[in-house]
Every structure is written in structure tokens, then in C-alpha cells.
Write an enzyme that holds these catalytic residues in place. Structure first.
Site, PDB file in Angstrom:
ATOM      1  N   GLN A   1       4.194   4.836  -0.824  1.00 35.39           N
ATOM      2  CA  GLN A   1       3.091   3.914  -0.537  1.00 35.39           C
ATOM      3  C   GLN A   1       3.110   3.521   0.937  1.00 35.39           C
ATOM      4  O   GLN A   1       4.066   2.898   1.405  1.00 35.39           O
ATOM      5  CB  GLN A   1       3.217   2.663  -1.415  1.00 35.39           C
ATOM      6  N   GLY A   2       2.064   3.874   1.679  1.00 40.44           N
ATOM      7  CA  GLY A   2       1.954   3.510   3.086  1.00 40.44           C
ATOM      8  C   GLY A   2       1.082   2.280   3.258  1.00 40.44           C
ATOM      9  O   GLY A   2      -0.114   2.397   3.562  1.00 40.44           O
TER      10      GLY A   2
ATOM     11  N   SER B   1       2.630  -1.550   4.218  1.00 36.11           N
ATOM     12  CA  SER B   1       3.143  -2.492   5.208  1.00 36.11           C
ATOM     13  C   SER B   1       3.331  -1.831   6.566  1.00 36.11           C
ATOM     14  O   SER B   1       3.643  -0.640   6.668  1.00 36.11           O
ATOM     15  CB  SER B   1       4.478  -3.073   4.741  1.00 36.11           C
TER      16      SER B   1
ATOM     17  N   GLU C   1       0.261  -2.786  -9.743  1.00 34.95           N
ATOM     18  CA  GLU C   1       1.625  -2.953  -9.262  1.00 34.95           C
ATOM     19  C   GLU C   1       2.210  -4.259  -9.769  1.00 34.95           C
ATOM     20  O   GLU C   1       3.383  -4.333 -10.141  1.00 34.95           O
ATOM     21  CB  GLU C   1       1.648  -2.920  -7.731  1.00 34.95           C
TER      22      GLU C   1
ATOM     23  N   SER D   1       4.044 -11.331  -1.552  1.00 38.55           N
ATOM     24  CA  SER D   1       5.085 -12.333  -1.789  1.00 38.55           C
ATOM     25  C   SER D   1       4.633 -13.312  -2.878  1.00 38.55           C
ATOM     26  O   SER D   1       3.438 -13.546  -3.090  1.00 38.55           O
ATOM     27  CB  SER D   1       5.407 -13.094  -0.496  1.00 38.55           C
ATOM     28  N   ASN D   2       5.621 -13.910  -3.544  1.00 28.10           N
ATOM     29  CA  ASN D   2       5.290 -14.828  -4.635  1.00 28.10           C
ATOM     30  C   ASN D   2       4.576 -16.086  -4.142  1.00 28.10           C
ATOM     31  O   ASN D   2       3.830 -16.717  -4.895  1.00 28.10           O
ATOM     32  CB  ASN D   2       6.560 -15.192  -5.411  1.00 28.10           C
TER      33      ASN D   2
END
Length: 397
Positions: A125-126, A128, A243, A382-383
């Protein structure tokens, strides 16, 4: 299906796993320190599942899926976890595959989906970039049109298993005007393309899962665009819903069961067994309750998907529940292992190693899983970001 049919199905799955899941594959799964088992064992297990027709339980039957309902899929996941089967790489089967099914051309579906099932294509997966993590919309990697190709320049960061993958699904900037979410496109590319360089990033647990990937005038055919040009943000959001709706409960329950067995084999501080400690028992009880709540949330989510609807912002809730409970289990495992968790013995945890571990077998991976698991509440958004999504879209705040 009624209860008798489900019991028969469970027995079928359990018997098949007993006959086909080898000791080597079980060992590879037991010694893995993240959701990504090493590629050779993953592909070996995927080939076995593919021959049976069970490699993609969540896919529609028309694309090679099983046609199982949510109860059957849960039974299958639970039995695989309990048997100690390796997890398959989620990048292809669970993440890019639903996007290809929804946004792909007939030619893209015909080409990629069979190769996803067979394992011929192994995806990374590209997303970030060095300055674009949770703020993914700020990505800057360029894709300039040149005839029938896009020409890519820039880099990607934290790219899991890029050193193994032969394919990447990638977000690139094709237009610099307007809001950050605009002008992003979703490309499918060949990792053997000239101009791609992969550099390893070793984690604190001394694992090589992550990489930097550099693009220097990499040419990608425009036919590899998934969806419409400049509309890749919508594809990316759709993918992230899948995801974030990873099946957590079965794996968490199996991890907790194994940890309970491990704890029962240890002495406590007052001369009795470790499980004589009321505080330890209370922590196990709380974690089992949390796993049951996650199971209920997953059942609701699967029912939504089975009706042809995307999981939407509720996937953020499941992502937070699943990853934080996973971290709490890893924290307890580290405490139970005690000083043995501090022994650095990577050679002993290699599949097939004849080196005896210091401490119990479970202690081999306690610290590495703990350190690796810190990333679970960051990747996939992020959570903290997930809580913002829930506050805005579910609570109207």
C-alpha cells in the site's frame, strides 16, 4: 442456516484444518510478531486455501468467493484462529480487492482478481509519505501525464512488505488545484517498474516489515488508473472502511485463550499459581468481555456489508475497539512473561529454528509483539482521528 447446519459446517472446517494445516505453518503463525506472517508461509497457506476455494470468504461468489453468510465467515475465522493458522496478507484480498470490484473496469477485474486469489500478485500500500501520515490528504507525490503514461516522482513511507510485493496500490497527486482531497488519483502499479527503489526500515522489535519507497520518473500506464482521475480520495476512503473493519474478534479470542494457558503454567508471587492472583483473573475477565463486545460489533458490520452497503463511519468504532484491545492483551502478555520477555532471541523465533528458547515458547514473541502492536492504533488512520470521525458523523458533534 439453522443451528444443526452451522454445527456441521464448523465440524467440516475443523476437520479440514486438522488435515491441511501443517505443523510448519502453525509454527510460522505462532512466531509471527505482527499481522504479517512471512511471505513464503503466507503464500503456501494461501495456495492450500485456494485449492479448496476458501481463500476469500468475504468476496462475492461471482468473483471467486465462497458465498458464505456472516455466521459461516465468523465460524471459519474462529476455527482458523483457534487452529493457529497464519493470517493472509490483508493488502490484496481484503483491501484493494473490494476497490477493484467496485471501481475497476471489466478488464481490470478480469486481470487482477484471479491473480489476487492465487497469490500471483502480492500487494503493498503506497499511502503515507514523510510529511503525510494521518493527514493523508496532504500527500504530494506527483503523477504527471506524459502521453499514455503517468510519470511518478516522490516517495512513500512505512510501506509494509514493499520488499516482497510485486504490486502496489498507490495514491498520487495528479492535480494541485483546489482542496487537498481533490486532485488525488488511485493507481495500480508494477513494483518491477524502472525507477522504483525500496529501502528497509527496521522496527524497534528488530523486524523488517516496513520500508521507504522512492520513485524517480517511474512510468505507469494510464490504464492502471482505478476509478476516475483526480477522484482517488473517494476510492481511498472506501478502501479504508475495509481496512478498519478487519476481523478482530476471532484472533483476539484465540490470543487470549493461548495467554490464559500460558498464565496457568506459571507460578505466582506467593507460592501459588499465577492465576491465583485475583487482579490477574480480573484483567482476563475484562479482556474476554471486551472481545465479546467486538464480536457483536463485527456481526452488525458484516450484516451491513452483506446487504450491499459500505460499513461507513462505524468502521472507525471497530478499528478503535479492535486495536486497543489487541494492545491490552499484548501488555498483559508482557507482564505475564516477566523478565523472560526482556531476552532478545530473534534467532530462536525463526520458523524451524533448533535453538531452545529462554523461558516458555510464548515468551519468544512477547516483547516483539508488544512493540509492534504500538503501531496498531496509528496505522489505518490514528485512533484519535477515528474518534473525531465518530464524533462528527455518528454523534453529530
Amino acid at each position: 442456516m439453522h443451528r444443526g447446519e452451522l454445527d456441521a459446517f464448523r465440524a467440516e472446517v475443523r476437520d479440514w484444518l486438522a488435515a491441511n494445516l501443517t505443523d510448519e505453518l502453525r509454527e510460522a503463525a505462532a512466531r509471527a510478531t505482527s499481522v504479517f506472517v512471512d511471505r513464503p508461509h503466507v503464500l503456501a497457506w494461501q495456495a492450500i486455501l485456494n485449492r479448496k476455494g476458501w481463500v476469500a470468504p468475504h468476496w462475492p461468489r461471482e468473483y471467486g468467493g465462497t458465498g458464505w453468510d456472516e455466521e459461516q465467515r465468523h465460524i471459519f475465522a474462529s476455527e482458523c484462529a483457534a487452529a493457529g493458522a497464519p493470517s493472509l496478507s490483508p493488502m490484496g484480498l481484503r483491501m484493494v480487492a473490494p476497490c477493484i470490484m467496485r471501481f475497476g473496469t471489466p478488464e481490470q477485474k478480469a486481470h487482477y482478481l484471479p491473480r489476487l486469489l492465487s497469490g500471483e500478485d502480492y500487494w503493498c500500500q503506497g499511502y503515507s509519505e514523510p510529511q503525510s501520515g494521518s493527514d493523508l490528504a496532504s500527500l504530494s507525490m506527483r503523477a504527471d501525464v506524459d502521453g499514455d503514461d503517468y510519470v511518478l516522482n516522490g516517495s512513500k513511507m512505512w510501506t509494509t512488505h514493499a520488499h516482497y510485493a510485486n504490486r502496489m496500490f498507490c495514491l498520487v497527486r495528479t492535480n494541485r488545484d483546489g482542496r487537498p482531497q481533490q486532485g488525488i488519483s488511485f493507481l495500480l502499479l508494477d513494483m518491477a517498474s524502472p525507477g522504483i527503489e525500496v529501502r528497509p526500515i527496521l522496527s524497534l522489535s528488530d523486524d523488517h516489515d516496513f520500508n521507504e519507497v522512492f520513485f524517480d520518473d517511474v512510468r505507469v500506464p494510464r490504464t492502471n488508473l482505478l476509478g476516475e482521475e483526480d477522484q482517488g480520495w473517494g476510492v481511498a476512503k472506501y478502501l479504508l472502511e475495509f481496512e478498519r473493519t478487519a476481523a478482530y474478534a476471532a484472533g483476539l479470542a484465540a490470543s487470549l485463550d493461548r495467554l490464559l494457558v500460558s498464565a496457568a503454567a506459571r507460578e505466582g508471587g506467593q507460592g501459588g499459581g499465577l492465576l491465583d492472583d485475583r487482579a490477574i483473573r480480573a484483567r482476563f475477565a475484562r479482556l474476554y468481555t471486551d472481545v465479546q463486545a467486538i464480536h457483536a460489533a463485527e456481526q452488525r458490520m458484516m450484516a451491513t456489508i452483506a446487504k450491499g452497503r459500505s460499513p461507513g463511519p462505524a468502521s472507525s468504532m471497530l478499528k478503535v475497539q479492535g486495536t486497543e484491545t489487541q494492545q491490552h492483551i499484548q501488555e498483559l502478555a508482557l507482564e505475564i512473561a516477566g523478565p523472560y520477555a526482556a531476552v532478545h532471541q530473534p534467532a530462536a523465533r525463526v520458523t524451524g529454528s533448533n535453538i531452545d528458547p529462554v523461558g516458555l515458547e510464548d515468551d519468544l514473541t512477547a516483547s516483539a509483539r508488544y512493540f509492534n502492536g504500538r503501531a496498531a492504533s496509528i496505522y489505518g488512520g490514528s485512533n484519535e482521528i477515528q474518534r473525531n470521525i465518530m464524533a462528527k458523523l455518528m454523534l453529530g458533534l
